[in-house]
Write a protein that holds these residues in place. Structure first.
Motif: not given
Length: 211
Positions: A76-86, A114-121
């Motif tokens: 979840i942007l923006r703070a969640g980006l700091g967890m992505l690499d881990g 903002a949403t950048r996800l597949p439509e079908d999960l």
């Protein structure tokens, strides 16, 4: 909803340094990255796998590989980006989606920008990354969106959680909803401004600065 506060001395050690006001942003980012990998180890215990047979230099051996469709990691942007690499260090074959959400400081409600996800999960296991589970509105909205798109189950990974936020997420879904929250610690409470006490401050600001 399953809640797991990871009880491990390395988790506690890294979290203590993250809480420290004197910890600078580069150190905060590095420790947050390391801490997320430790939390991800616990969060992925139920990741779906498929049995396979591989050839070793000696003889065939039975093993497992991650099932398809691949897990989806959603910071979840923006703070969640700091967890992505881990997280992706432990799940390098996972796919990554993004949710831009912000808490309205007046209403304390989550707003999606903002949403950048597949439509079908359909059938997907999803891992949501957000450092602070405070009021719970942001995480509940994110989980609801993933389920609406067919996600199979959702695990949220947070550095800290407040009891009030956990209760909000739990009330937002049926008791049988396949939701897990994995966190380094459950703190005392929220203050009048909706911040976790004792907490560690604003995770986004401490990761990236205030601009």
């Amino acid at each position: 909803m399953e809640i797991l506060a990871v009880d491990h001395p390395l988790v506690a050690h890294k979290l203590t340094t993250l809480r420290d006001l004197s910890t600078d942003s580069p150190t905060f980012r590095r420790l947050a990255d390391e801490l997320v990998t430790l939390l991800a180890y616990e969060a992925t215990r139920d990741v779906r796998v498929t049995s396979v047979t591989v050839e070793t230099p000696v003889r065939p051996a039975e093993g497992v590989r991650l099932s398809r469709p691949a897990p989806l990691v959603v910071p979840i942007l923006r703070a969640g980006l700091g967890m992505l690499d881990g997280m992706t260090r432990l799940l390098p074959t996972a796919e990554v989606g993004f949710l831009g959400m912000v808490r309205n400081e007046g209403t304390l409600q989550a707003e999606t920008y903002a949403t950048r996800l597949p439509e079908d999960l359909s059938g997907r296991q999803c891992y949501v990354l957000d450092p602070m589970l405070a009021t719970g509105g942001t995480l509940a909205a994110a989980i609801g969106l993933l389920f609406d798109r067919g996600a199979r189950d959702v695990t949220a990974i947070t550095l800290l959680a407040a009891p009030e936020g956990l209760a909000v997420v739990e009330r937002a879904f049926p008791p049988t909803a396949p939701i897990k929250v994995v966190t380094a610690a459950i703190d005392e409470r929220l203050d009048e401004n909706g911040y976790i006490v004792p907490g560690l401050g604003d995770a986004g600001d401490r990761l990236y600065g205030t601009t």
